[in-house]
Scaffold this motif. Structure first.
Motif, short mmCIF file in Angstrom:
data_model
loop_
_atom_site.label_atom_id
_atom_site.label_comp_id
_atom_site.label_asym_id
_atom_site.label_seq_id
_atom_site.Cartn_x
_atom_site.Cartn_y
_atom_site.Cartn_z
N GLU A 537 0.80 -1.17 -0.07
CA GLU A 537 -0.14 -0.01 -0.10
C GLU A 537 0.88 1.26 0.02
OE1 GLU A 537 -3.39 -0.23 -0.31
OE2 GLU A 537 -3.43 -2.27 -0.17
N PHE A 538 1.99 1.25 0.84
CA PHE A 538 2.88 2.34 0.86
C PHE A 538 3.37 2.70 -0.44
CE2 PHE A 538 3.40 1.04 5.31
CZ PHE A 538 2.30 1.84 5.82
N GLY A 539 4.07 1.70 -1.28
CA GLY A 539 4.50 1.73 -2.45
C GLY A 539 3.54 2.59 -3.41
N TRP A 540 2.11 1.97 -3.44
CA TRP A 540 1.33 2.47 -4.13
C TRP A 540 0.82 3.97 -4.03
CZ3 TRP A 540 -1.89 -2.43 -3.41
CH2 TRP A 540 -1.48 -3.53 -4.27
N ALA A 541 1.15 4.46 -2.62
CA ALA A 541 0.69 5.85 -2.33
C ALA A 541 1.66 6.69 -2.62
CB ALA A 541 0.66 5.73 -0.73
N ILE A 542 2.99 6.65 -2.79
CA ILE A 542 3.96 7.51 -2.79
C ILE A 542 4.01 8.23 -4.05
CG2 ILE A 542 6.38 7.62 -3.15
CD1 ILE A 542 7.31 5.96 -1.21
N ASP A 543 3.62 8.01 -5.31
CA ASP A 543 3.65 8.91 -6.20
C ASP A 543 2.56 9.68 -6.22
OD1 ASP A 543 5.82 7.34 -7.71
OD2 ASP A 543 4.20 6.13 -8.70
N GLY A 544 1.35 9.74 -5.30
CA GLY A 544 0.40 10.58 -5.30
C GLY A 544 0.57 11.58 -4.03
N LEU A 545 1.73 11.55 -3.33
CA LEU A 545 1.85 12.42 -2.06
C LEU A 545 2.98 13.32 -2.31
CD1 LEU A 545 2.26 9.20 0.57
CD2 LEU A 545 0.18 10.92 0.20
N VAL A 546 3.19 13.79 -3.67
CA VAL A 546 4.04 14.75 -3.92
C VAL A 546 3.86 16.13 -3.29
CG1 VAL A 546 4.69 13.98 -6.19
CG2 VAL A 546 2.94 15.36 -6.12
N ASP A 547 2.55 16.29 -2.98
CA ASP A 547 2.13 17.78 -2.42
C ASP A 547 2.16 17.51 -0.71
OD1 ASP A 547 1.97 18.84 -4.83
OD2 ASP A 547 0.00 18.39 -4.88
N ASP A 548 2.55 16.27 -0.23
CA ASP A 548 2.37 15.99 1.24
C ASP A 548 3.75 15.42 1.65
OD1 ASP A 548 1.82 15.52 3.72
OD2 ASP A 548 -0.23 14.78 3.38
N PRO A 549 4.83 16.10 1.72
CA PRO A 549 6.27 15.38 2.16
C PRO A 549 6.29 14.68 3.23
CG PRO A 549 6.26 18.09 2.31
CD PRO A 549 4.87 17.73 1.53
N ALA A 550 5.49 15.29 4.26
CA ALA A 550 5.49 14.54 5.61
C ALA A 550 4.94 13.10 5.60
CB ALA A 550 4.53 15.09 6.73
N GLN A 551 3.86 12.87 4.90
CA GLN A 551 3.33 11.62 4.27
C GLN A 551 4.26 11.06 3.66
OE1 GLN A 551 1.21 10.60 6.66
NE2 GLN A 551 -0.79 10.35 5.68
N ALA A 552 4.94 11.66 2.51
CA ALA A 552 5.73 10.83 1.72
C ALA A 552 7.17 10.17 2.39
CB ALA A 552 6.09 11.74 0.40
#
Length: 1008
Positions: A537-552
């Motif tokens: 799930e984390f791998g799938w999430a990273i590309d969409g977290l460019v605007d959220d550096p803390a979550q990325a």
């Protein structure tokens, strides 16, 4: 507590209530006189307990903790009320009384806030509160204009909670509260229990705490038991367990309700037998007898009809239902509305829920009060006198009527000036009004977050996510509110996971929203111990977290944690390098600590020396640490200590873990305290501190919410069982621990149980079983190039390969392991590599070279120190010395090893060494270490006492009360008895004990 039914027919004996001696005789009257309206009973049968409470609360005494426990209706509240009316208690200062409502959605600090609001209707003006009190604004919105602005929010939930606890304590101090009473604490929210823990550990506390609760309704994971173990030095503590009344007290209570007329022994015995002396059941029975006209006066005495004419209802619920049925419809409607509201309510609110105009509702309420079910409470509110009758009325409602009344309650509460979102959530959920449930549930979650109560917020959001056919945009909004994994109990985890996955199948989600759901889903799975699935799930999430550096950054760190996924170590390190760059570039310095702790932990689990660099910073002087950093610094100490133990740096591990345990205790961080204690017990295993070891493992706090923690306890037990020779139960425990590690992909929970299980099977001659136990985990570590976990596994795998005739594989594995640990300061892995080399040397000869190799391995284990492994290596060295011709030296060494193993407690290995000595003509008598002799596989006398009471059907708490021991001690003794009996459940232990001829304790022990 049920009234018992079933009476023998006895048509000749009436039960009488006689007039007191000296009363003037009345003329005979053939007509039965009407029965009296029973009065409220006097306070009877609790004189000793009342003295204990008054002594604890006496003026001039240090702030006390008074805990009153007992089943529903036993008189806890009455005892407290009686104590509070005494002059010496009133003179101590202000009393604040809070009652926890029986809501599933317990409001954050709800009982305390309601009590403060009611006791201080004029608001905070004149209290002189500091700026800290600004954090109370979300909890007391009607005070907002008089409170200073809220301080800047803290990113760390633990720090935010700590600040709020300090503000609440200051508020109570300014209100001059000297006695804080909280009733029905079994229904309290976690935040309220946290606050009580905070108060009890304040060295300057001036507030007496009086708490009541029902043990049978206390959640298994409640913080309440910790209150008794977290008292500040010198603080008095009084614990009272109320039990039902005896026959004499029953007679006195009933007499006090009937104008103090004497109650015959037959009547009092009859009532006691059918109510078990429970005060509430007695009171309800007398009211019911009067309502039925079963109490009549004939000549000069009150008489009850013959026993054969009346059947006592089997339960309080039936008694209450019958009393309610005798009221007119309007009075019944008012009672039903009060039961649905579940807490004291104003007349206006009660009448609105009942749906009656005031001219009909007021006489109906008066009738409900006269019948003794409702009572006038403080501030003109009406409520049931006891919780049990309220529950009886509520349970008697049809589902349709119940939902309708809940809907009215929600609508009426919405119209109040400052409605409680949590109460609205409760009523609209019960009403099935999903739209308003969503609206107010989300508001309640926002309020909990503002109050720093992430667990309550997550619980509310979880429930909202289970609303059928919830739109995707609502799901996206909800999952952004709170990190769902923070909710430990997770009673609906599977349903929430299914909801989130269904949402991800939609086509209309924005990339950012889809990434947020993947992130939340990954964190839920990670908290559940399903690490492999979470990393997907984390791998799938990273590309969409460019605007959220803390979550990325968080996702990258979680991808850096080693699991049994196909990712090699180099890929884990790549994610950690990216995380480090992002943290330094995009995370403000004051917010980096959380990420630094997580990043360094992942590096240490990968065996990277750079992970130690931040560890020194976790030991900073607490005076130099911001309050918001305490939790994260302590997490750093715990994680660094656990990693130091995995590496074999035991002195560093003990220093770090001891410091973490101390800080977790002082700062009341229960989860970290629990895990640190478990790590210290594990460290004791490695370092040979085995005295009373199984009891210490049993005494570790239970955590059914964390499967990894339960697996850790099974592993710790299984290691000891293996050394002690309890192979059957060791196999079961180690196998379960390994299965849990394999299920979730947690390498920390795979290598050690796999190695221990393989060793057990090798000892039994099951080479195939040993290979099966070690095959999967060895393959993972080898493929990933991860050797930091190899100390426990690789020697066993090497020996199994050699025993199976697969010497080439054993040599390749040993070479890879040695190469992977070369140049790294990982002492445990280095010692394990030496064992692998000694095994190869023993297999290939000559014996003298093998003896030297085993001596090197033993020296490496002793240097850690790790005495058990050192002794096993020394025994192999001695056997090789004998084989090389140095018999005298080898025999002498075997004798020494055997004595040391026996002293350590490794009975199984000591017996094997003794057998080797006897095979060579050496005497090997049983060694006794002195002191109290052990009982081996037999139950000790104290364990026998506990098991006999178990056969009586008593719970752990009841056994503890009967034997004057702590519940934790009883639990440990039962676990020890199960271990000795080779069973894992209470039921199986009872069956085993009965088969062995053990009988129940013939003495009737009081229940706790």
């Amino acid at each position: 507590m049920a009234l018992r039914m079933g009476v023998e027919r006895n048509a000749t004996s009436d039960l009488v209530v006689r007039a007191p001696e000296g009363a003037s005789p009345r003329a005979a009257d053939p007509r039965p006189a009407p029965s009296p309206q029973p009065r409220s009973p006097r306070f009877v049968g609790r004189e000793s307990e009342l003295r204990d409470v008054l002594d604890a609360l006496a003026p001039g005494r240090p702030a006390a903790l008074v805990v009153v426990e007992g089943e529903a209706g036993v008189g806890k509240s009455r005892l407290v009320r009686e104590a509070l009316t005494h002059r010496e208690v009133r003179s101590a200062g202000g009393v604040l009384t809070a009652v926890c409502p029986p809501f599933r959605e317990a409001p954050t600090f709800g009982p305390l806030i309601d009590a403060v609001r009611d006791g201080r209707p004029q608001g905070p003006a004149g209290l002189g509160l500091s700026p800290l009190a600004g954090v109370l604004r979300p909890l007391l919105p009607e005070w907002a204009e008089d409170l200073l602005p809220a301080p800047e929010p803290l990113t760390d939930p633990g720090a935010a909670r700590h600040r709020l606890l300090r503000a609440l304590a200051e508020l109570l101090d300014r209100l001059a509260v000297r006695v804080l009473v909280i009733e029905d604490l079994h229904w309290a929210d976690d935040a309220t229990l946290d606050f009580l823990l905070f108060l009890t550990t304040r060295p300057t506390r001036t507030i007496h705490l009086v708490l009541t609760y029902r043990p049978e309704d206390l959640p298994a994971d409640s913080l309440l038991p910790r209150l008794t173990s977290r008292q500040a030095a010198g603080a008095p503590h009084t614990r009272l367990a109320l039990r039902p009344l005896g026959v004499a007290d029953t007679a006195e209570l009933v007499s006090s309700m009937l104008d103090d007329d004497h109650v015959s022994e037959a009547f009092s015995t009859f009532l006691h037998a059918r109510t078990d002396g429970l005060p509430l059941a007695l009171e309800e029975s007398v009211h019911l007898l009067r309502d039925r006209a079963d109490l009549v006066r004939r000549e000069d005495e009150w008489v009850r009809h013959a026993l054969a004419d009346i059947a006592v209802p089997p339960t309080i619920r039936d008694a209450v239902a019958e009393r309610v049925a005798r009221l007119d419809p309007d009075a019944r409607t008012v009672l039903e509305a009060a039961a649905v509201l579940g807490e004291p309510a104003s007349e206006e609110l009660l009448f609105a829920v009942a749906g009656l105009p005031a001219d009909r509702a007021r006489p109906a309420a008066d009738a409900a009060v006269r019948c003794g079910l409702l009572t006038d409470g403080p501030y003109g509110r009406l409520a049931f006198r006891h919780a049990l009758p309220a529950q009886a009325v509520y349970d008697g409602l049809t589902a349709r009527n119940r939902g309708r009344l809940h809907g009215r309650a929600g609508t009426a509460l919405e119209a109040e000036p400052q409605p409680s979102p949590i109460r609205l959530t409760h009523h609209f959920r019960c009403a099935g009004d999903t739209g308003r449930w969503l609206t107010h549930g989300e508001g309640a979650a926002d309020l909990a977050l503002a109050a720093g109560d992430q667990s309550a917020a997550a619980a509310l959001v979880h429930d909202l996510l289970t609303i059928p056919r919830l739109p995707a945009q609502d799901i996206v909004r909800l999952v952004r509110k709170v990190p769902l994994h923070t909710y430990g109990r997770f009673h609906n985890r599977d349903e929430v996971v299914r909801t989130l996955r269904d949402c991800l199948t939609g086509e209309d989600l924005l990339v950012r929203d889809r990434a947020g759901i993947h992130m939340q889903l990954g964190r839920i799975l990670h908290a559940a111990g399903e690490l492999r699935a979470s990393q997907q799930e984390f791998g799938w999430a990273i590309d969409g977290l460019v605007d959220d550096p803390a979550q990325a950054a968080r996702a990258m760190i979680l991808l850096g944690i080693p699991t049994d996924s196909p990712l090699p170590v180099t890929e884990h390190l790549r994610w950690l390098d990216r995380a480090e760059e992002l943290i330094n570039r995009a995370i403000p310095a004051e917010k980096r600590l959380f990420y630094v702790v997580s990043w360094s932990t992942a590096l240490l689990q990968l065996g990277e020396e750079t992970g130690w660099q931040p560890a020194g910073g976790f030991l900073l002087d607490e005076d130099r640490v911001a309050p918001g950093d305490v939790v994260q610094l302590n997490r750093g100490l715990l994680n660094s200590g656990a990693c130091a133990m995995s590496w074999g740096r035991y002195a560093d591990a003990r220093r770090l873990l001891t410091c973490a345990l101390d800080q977790a205790s002082r700062h009341r961080i229960p989860g970290q305290h629990m895990m640190t204690a478990a790590n210290l017990v594990h460290l004791d295993w490695f370092q040979g501190r085995w005295d009373d070891y199984p009891t210490r493992v049993d005494a570790l706090a239970e955590s059914e919410d964390d499967p990894r923690f339960l697996a850790e306890k099974l592993l710790l037990h299984g290691l000891y069982d293996l050394a002690a020779g309890d192979s059957r139960i060791a196999e079961e425990r180690l196998g379960t621990a390994l299965d849990e590690g394999l299920r979730g992909g947690d390498l920390l929970l795979q290598a050690e149980p796999a190695g221990a299980l393989g060793r057990l099977r090798l000892t039994a001659g099951d080479v195939g079983g040993a290979l099966a136990a070690t095959d999967r985990v060895t393959g993972t570590l080898t493929a990933k190039g991860l050797w930091v976990f190899g100390a426990e596994l690789m020697p066993v795998r090497t020996e199994a390969l050699l025993a199976a005739g697969r010497a080439d594989e054993a040599e390749r594995l040993t070479e890879a392991f040695s190469r992977g640990t070369r140049g790294r300061a990982i002492p445990a892995a280095a010692a394990g590599a030496l064992v692998c080399r000694a095994l190869l040397a023993e297999a290939h000869g000559p014996a003298a070279r093998a003896a030297d190799a085993w001596a090197d391995a033993a020296a490496a284990w002793r240097a850690l120190p790790r005495p058990y492994e050192a002794l096993l290596a020394a025994a192999r060295e001695a056997l090789c010395r004998i084989a090389s011709g140095a018999s005298d030296q080898g025999i002498a060494q075997l004798h020494g090893v055997r004595r040391a193993l026996d002293t350590l407690g490794a009975r199984s290995e000591a017996d094997r060494v003794a057998a080797a000595l006897r095979a060579r003509g050496e005497a090997a008598p049983v060694v006794w270490r002195g002191g109290r002799r052990g009982y081996g596989d037999r139950l000790s006398p104290r364990e026998t006492e506990v098991v006999r009471l178990l056969l009586n059907g008593l719970t752990n708490r009841e056994i503890a009360a009967a034997l004057s021991r702590s519940p934790k001690t009883v639990a440990a003794q039962l676990k020890s008895a199960m271990r000795k009996s080779g069973v894992t459940t209470r039921t199986a232990l009872a069956v085993s004990a009965a088969k062995a001829g053990l009988t129940p304790d013939p003495v009737t022990h009081p229940k706790a």
